[in-house]
Structure formats: C-alpha cells, structure tokens
Design an enzyme around this catalytic site. Structure first.
Site, PDB file in Angstrom:
ATOM      1  NE  ARG A  86      -3.321   2.510   2.780  1.00 19.56           N
ATOM      2  CZ  ARG A  86      -3.037   3.375   3.754  1.00 19.56           C
ATOM      3  NH1 ARG A  86      -2.089   3.091   4.641  1.00 19.56           N
ATOM      4  NH2 ARG A  86      -3.676   4.521   3.860  1.00 19.56           N
ATOM      5  CG  HIS A 117      -0.909   9.232   3.069  1.00 20.15           C
ATOM      6  ND1 HIS A 117      -1.173   7.884   3.258  1.00 20.15           N
ATOM      7  CD2 HIS A 117      -0.389   9.666   4.235  1.00 20.15           C
ATOM      8  CE1 HIS A 117      -0.815   7.533   4.481  1.00 20.15           C
ATOM      9  NE2 HIS A 117      -0.321   8.604   5.097  1.00 20.15           N
ATOM     10  CD  GLU A 164      -4.543   8.210   9.820  1.00 21.49           C
ATOM     11  OE1 GLU A 164      -4.145   9.351  10.115  1.00 21.49           O
ATOM     12  OE2 GLU A 164      -4.059   7.176  10.321  1.00 21.49           O
ATOM     13  CG  ASN A 200      -4.858   3.967   8.838  1.00 22.93           C
ATOM     14  OD1 ASN A 200      -5.012   2.990   8.104  1.00 22.93           O
ATOM     15  ND2 ASN A 200      -4.372   5.109   8.403  1.00 22.93           N
ATOM     16  CE1 TYR A 256       0.008   2.734  13.955  1.00 25.17           C
ATOM     17  CE2 TYR A 256      -1.757   4.085  13.051  1.00 25.17           C
ATOM     18  CZ  TYR A 256      -0.588   3.362  12.873  1.00 25.17           C
ATOM     19  OH  TYR A 256      -0.017   3.266  11.631  1.00 25.17           O
ATOM     20  CD  GLU A 310      -1.268   4.168   8.305  1.00 21.32           C
ATOM     21  OE1 GLU A 310      -1.030   4.557   9.476  1.00 21.32           O
ATOM     22  OE2 GLU A 310      -1.317   4.929   7.330  1.00 21.32           O
TER      23      GLU A 310
END
Length: 511
Positions: free
Chosen positions: A95, A139, A185, A326, A328, A395
C-alpha cells in the site's frame, strides 16, 4: 538462564505454536504500507512541485519534530531494491500513495511525464513480482498550488480538481491497480489540519495552542469533510461509470479509528462515548451508508454543519466498496457538557467529551499499547451499525525509537497479537480482507519525524546509501508469510538489564 530470559523464551515459543499463514483464507492479503511524502524523497526532482506537507515540514511545523521529506527513504530511486525486499519477504500487497504534485505539479493541468513514468515503473515492478499495488490518491499532501489558489479542501473547487486527478490515475494505472483508496485518514485531515492545526496545512482559529496564521476551527473542519466526501463520491461515480466494467477495481476510503471506552458506567459517560464515535467515525460513515450526518452532529453543530442536497446525499450514499481502517490507540471518554456552553465553539468543543489516557498509552518507551480486543469490539460495532462491508486494516504498527536495537521484540509481539486476533475476528464473521503493517521502512513520520520508528527495515540516515537493514520483525513477518515455524532453540541475550532476542535466525522451515 535467569527468570526474565526464561519468561521471554516461553513467550516466544508460545507465539510459534499459536497460528500460521495457512490458518487464513487463501485470498486474505498480508502487506505493508507507506506513503509518498514519507518514503519517496526526490522532492525537488523531475518536475515535482511542493505539497502542503513540504511547506509544513520546512516551516518547522509547530515544533513537533525536525526534518522533512526531501530525501526520506529515497524510494523514488530505490524502488526496484525495495520491491525485491517485498518479494523476498513474501508480501501479497504493498500500500502506497501517489504524490499529486509529482504527477500533476500544479494540481491541475499538464501531467508530469517523469512522475507518470515513476508510478508506472513502480506498479510494473510490483505486479511483475506478484505483489498487488493498493493505491491511495491523497495522503495529506495537497499540491501547494491549490492551497494557495483557493484554500484547497475548504473550497468546493477541490471536488472538480480531485476528480480530474483521480481520472488520470484511473486511466493511466487502473489496468494494474484494482484497489483505490481516495483519502487516507479523512477524519485526521479535518481535525488535525483545520481544527487543532497541528497537521498540514496548519489552519485553525487564533485561540488554538498551535498559533495558526489562518483558519477557523468552528467551521473549516466541517467544510473540509463535506468537500472530501463529495470529492470521494465524485471520483467513485466516475470510476464506476467510466472504468469499472473494464478494470474491475474497487474504490474505498480510509479513517483512523480510536477505541473509545466509557470512563465510568454512568449513563452520561456511556452516551458521551457514543457521541465521540459519531463525531470521529459516524461523521463519515453515516453519509457513506445513510446519506446524512449523525443526528447528534446536526444538534450540536447546528448551522455550521453543511447539509447534503438530495442529489449529493444519493451520490455519497453507497460510494465505498470497502473501508480502510488505521488503528493504534484507545481512550477513556468522560462527558463534558460544559463545552457546549462556550460562546465560540470549535470541533473539539462540539464533541462535548474529555479524553483520558487508556492504560498503556504514553509509556516511557513510547510503545503503543497492544489492544487487539478493542479493535475487535470496534469492528463488531461497525458491522452492527453500518453493515458487514469489506474492510482492510490499512495501518497498525508498533513505535520504537529510531536508533533502538534491530532486535525489535516489542514490534514482533505487537504483530503477533494483532495477526493472531484477526483469526478470531474472521471466525466471528467480520468481513476483513487484508492486513497491512505500518510501515515497510522507517519513514519520515507525521508527528515523530525521524525520531520515531515503525519500520520493518531500519535505514541509517548517516549512511549515504540509505541501506535497508532488516529488523527482527521483518524476519518474523517473512517466516510467518512463508509458513515457516519458530525454532525453539532460540538464543537470548541479556544486555543493559533488558532482554532481547539475538541476531540468530529466528525460524526454520517446517518439516
């Protein structure tokens, strides 16, 4: 062997026996991610012009980090070597993103031949090795020319320019690229870039702690998201009408998901947690699935929230073939109704919540907490609220300090826990199609610059050749992808009162 070393050895062996690549569906993809500005370098070469990220980085970006992407990992010149590493590792997919200002330097107008050549070469190199290219169109790197001309995403003019850019990408690369993500995002673009102002293009109200020179935190985050949704939907419609029948590809969108957990079991905090979900993910998901913003956003934001016409609602609704996620961090959520009493409210005040650290956040080693069960709960909630459409984990990754040991045991543990949890998610009916590690190389990080590391490969910035050095995590991932099992005869070393797996090869081929 002391007790600490023994505990690590037992942990490593238990990892080896937990699961293998063969436990996953044959078409499930395993890959790694990067983005253009973070990895390519060659920022001033072959006709590329600046993006808002170049401008942000060169201006010192609020003191968050030092450095820029002028050279980065120099993948622009080293893409063949990198693809060879991907092939040897056994990646199914890579990606990456296209630099809009490399392909179309002024954001609109003539195509840059050298930019077109580079992306064709990269895509051809990937496909020749059997690696699927998964491409992100945006991005965080809007051409600076469009920002200067009309304010970029705050203007409706971006819809036409983004659609024209997407059209060129579909036309030139779509015979080989089957998975397109329009925006990375999107929620972070709006909040970080236009509410708090700590991300490019650094727009916010003067009262923000990041001291932006322009912007309006009470209106611009909502305008940006609105235009982003319409730009995405416009590009998706174009693809479906003009290209899909021949190219057979898919169009998706990417969001950063947080785990939100009520601080207490009071109704106020439980409702506040749902409100946080609506503001951070429902903000995009409701339009994608239902064609409207969440009711709580309409109530709290009022006339500052743009509205969709009937035509726009129908355009946005159903415009994603898949969602990229994504993930985290997680946070405890506490109700903060007082923020709604502020005279000049911004996006943060409109959410009416307070964030509290979740256990594991902000540790002394800067490691990211290992919380796959929260991701699983998030995805089940997403399925229940919006349906079981395809999902790619675009991600997730572990942070270490850049110059720490190549024996990146925390990253191995992190990857093992998340990949193992995917099996439970799949068995429980979640429609997950792939998993991408952030990141393939130690890249120029958005918030950490060159101090933070997420890569499977280390790059010594003092080495003029920028040689890629495999970390323990790259060896672990490669052996997992190639169905090799962990060797129980692992040697350990204890140094500086810490344990680490030695450089001895970790795995051997199964018999």
């Amino acid at each position: 062997m002391n007790l600490l070393a023994a505990a690590v050895l037992v942990s490593v062996i238990s990892i080896a026996n937990a699961f293998s690549r063969n436990d996953f569906p044959p078409h499930f993809l395993f890959g790694a991610s990067t983005s253009a500005y973070q990895v390519e370098g060659a920022a001033n070469e072959d006709g590329r012009k600046p993006s808002i990220w170049d401008t942000f980085a060169h201006a010192g970006n609020g003191g968050l980090y030092k450095g820029d992407g002028d050279i980065a990992c120099d993948q622009y010149h080293k893409y063949k070597d990198d693809v060879q590493l991907m092939s040897k590792m056994g990646l199914d997919a890579y990606r990456f993103s296209i630099s809009w200002s490399r392909l179309i330097p002024d954001g609109r107008g003539p195509i840059n031949p050298k930019g077109l050549e580079y992306y064709n070469n990269l895509i051809n190199e990937l496909t020749s090795q059997g690696i699927q290219p998964h491409v992100t169109l945006y991005h965080w790197d809007l051409p600076q020319a469009l920002e200067d001309e009309y304010g970029g995403w705050v203007s409706r003019r971006i819809i036409k320019d983004f659609t024209a850019y997407a059209d060129i990408c579909f036309r030139e690369f779509g015979d080989r690229v089957k998975h397109w993500t329009t925006v990375n995002e999107g929620n972070v673009v709006s909040i970080g870039g236009y509410d708090a102002g700590f991300l490019p293009p650094q727009r916010c109200s003067p009262s923000s702690i990041f001291n932006c020179s322009k912007g309006n935190s009470s209106t611009e985050p909502y305008l940006v998201t609105h235009h982003m949704l319409l730009a995405h939907a416009s590009a998706a419609r174009l693809y479906r009408i003009k290209y899909k029948a021949k190219q057979h590809g898919f169009i998706g969108f990417n969001l950063l998901f947080f785990g939100f957990v009520p601080l207490t079991n009071t109704s106020e905090d439980i409702i506040a947690t749902q409100r946080a979900q609506d503001f951070y993910t429902g903000w995009f998901m409701n339009p994608f699935i239902f064609g409207e913003y969440p009711d709580i956003m309409k109530k709290n934001v009022g006339l500052r929230l743009p509205f969709f016409t009937s035509r726009e609602s129908n355009l946005v609704k159903g415009s994603i073939d898949f969602l990229g996620i994504n993930f985290y961090y997680a946070f405890y959520i506490k109700n903060n109704a007082k923020s709604l009493q502020k005279k000049n409210r911004d996006y943060t005040a409109d959410t009416a919540v307070e964030f509290k650290p979740f256990p594991g956040n902000g540790t002394s080693t800067d490691e990211i907490p290992v919380i796959p069960w929260i991701l699983q709960e998030l995805l089940h909630s997403l399925k229940n609220n919006y349906g079981n459409f395809p999902i790619y984990i675009h991600e997730t990754g572990q942070q270490t300090r850049r110059n720490s040991s190549l024996d990146d045991w925390p990253r191995v543990k992190y990857m093992n826990e998340y990949i193992g949890s995917l099996l439970d998610m799949l068995r429980n009916g979640l429609n997950i199609r792939g998993y991408f590690v952030w990141s393939f190389l130690d890249v120029f990080e958005l918030l950490g610059g060159y101090k933070a590391s997420f890569g499977l490969y280390y790059i010594d910035l003092e080495d003029p050749t920028l040689r890629r050095q495999p970390k323990l995590s790259s060896v672990w991932y490669s052996n997992f992808l190639n169905n090799r099992t962990m060797d129980s005869k692992i040697t350990l070393k204890i140094k500086d009162n810490s344990s680490a797996v030695s450089n001895t090869p970790l795995m051997h081929a199964s018999t």
